[in-house]
Design a protein around this motif. Structure first.
Motif, PDB file in Angstrom:
ATOM      1  N   ALA A 108      37.463  46.554  35.297  1.00  0.00           N
ATOM      2  CA  ALA A 108      36.777  45.720  36.276  1.00  0.00           C
ATOM      3  C   ALA A 108      35.317  46.155  36.416  1.00  0.00           C
ATOM      4  N   HIS A 109      35.087  47.471  36.470  1.00  0.00           N
ATOM      5  CA  HIS A 109      33.732  48.018  36.583  1.00  0.00           C
ATOM      6  C   HIS A 109      32.841  47.489  35.455  1.00  0.00           C
ATOM      7  N   HIS A 110      33.374  47.527  34.256  1.00  0.00           N
ATOM      8  CA  HIS A 110      32.625  47.036  33.086  1.00  0.00           C
ATOM      9  C   HIS A 110      32.217  45.569  33.281  1.00  0.00           C
ATOM     10  N   HIS A 111      33.142  44.750  33.768  1.00  0.00           N
ATOM     11  CA  HIS A 111      32.860  43.325  33.927  1.00  0.00           C
ATOM     12  C   HIS A 111      31.864  43.058  35.057  1.00  0.00           C
ATOM     13  N   PHE A 112      32.020  43.762  36.168  1.00  0.00           N
ATOM     14  CA  PHE A 112      31.062  43.561  37.266  1.00  0.00           C
ATOM     15  C   PHE A 112      29.654  43.985  36.836  1.00  0.00           C
ATOM     16  N   LYS A 113      29.584  45.096  36.127  1.00  0.00           N
ATOM     17  CA  LYS A 113      28.287  45.591  35.647  1.00  0.00           C
ATOM     18  C   LYS A 113      27.650  44.587  34.683  1.00  0.00           C
ATOM     19  N   LYS A 114      28.467  44.012  33.805  1.00  0.00           N
ATOM     20  CA  LYS A 114      27.979  43.018  32.846  1.00  0.00           C
ATOM     21  C   LYS A 114      27.488  41.772  33.582  1.00  0.00           C
TER      22      LYS A 114
END
Length: 137
Positions: A108-114
């Motif tokens: 999820a962190h990866h997607h929010f950051k993206k």
């Protein structure tokens, strides 16, 4: 704010051109706003039958499916939307949100950051990113 009226107008437009994917997508989005998730999912599916590469319809179908508790199908459609349009911040955020709800906080962190790298002013993605940070610790 005239959702029911917009639904009526989209239905009339579809009588004239029943194969207009954008009108189907807009009708589905209006149905989501009225919490008619099953009907919305059917309408988005119709749009995708006409154009399986329509990223926005995949994202919106994911939203409708999530509201119906069909999490794996929703993930599939959010993922497909992102594959079709890797810069689609809303779909990326939606994918991150559903992954976070499953406890998959790193993904999820990866997607929010993206999503934030694409649109730094995306308030929902910023909130999701901040909320998810707490779960990473």
């Amino acid at each position: 704010g005239k959702i029911e009226e917009s639904i009526t107008q989209f239905m009339k437009a579809l009588e004239i051109n029943p194969k207009d994917q954008k009108t189907l997508n807009n009708l589905g989005a209006s149905l989501i706003l009225t919490e008619k998730y099953t009907k919305a999912a059917q309408v988005f599916s119709e749009a995708l039958e006409l154009d399986p590469y329509y990223a926005q319809a995949h994202n919106n179908l994911g939203v409708a499916l999530r509201h119906q508790g069909q999490i794996e199908k929703a993930i599939h459609h959010f993922s497909t939307a992102v594959q079709l349009d890797p810069e689609y911040a809303l779909a990326i955020n939606n994918l991150g949100s559903i992954l976070a709800s499953q406890g998959k906080f790193e993904a999820a962190h990866h997607h929010f950051k993206k999503a934030l790298s694409i649109d730094p002013n995306f308030a929902a993605a910023r909130k999701n990113y901040m909320d998810n940070q707490k779960n990473l610790k």
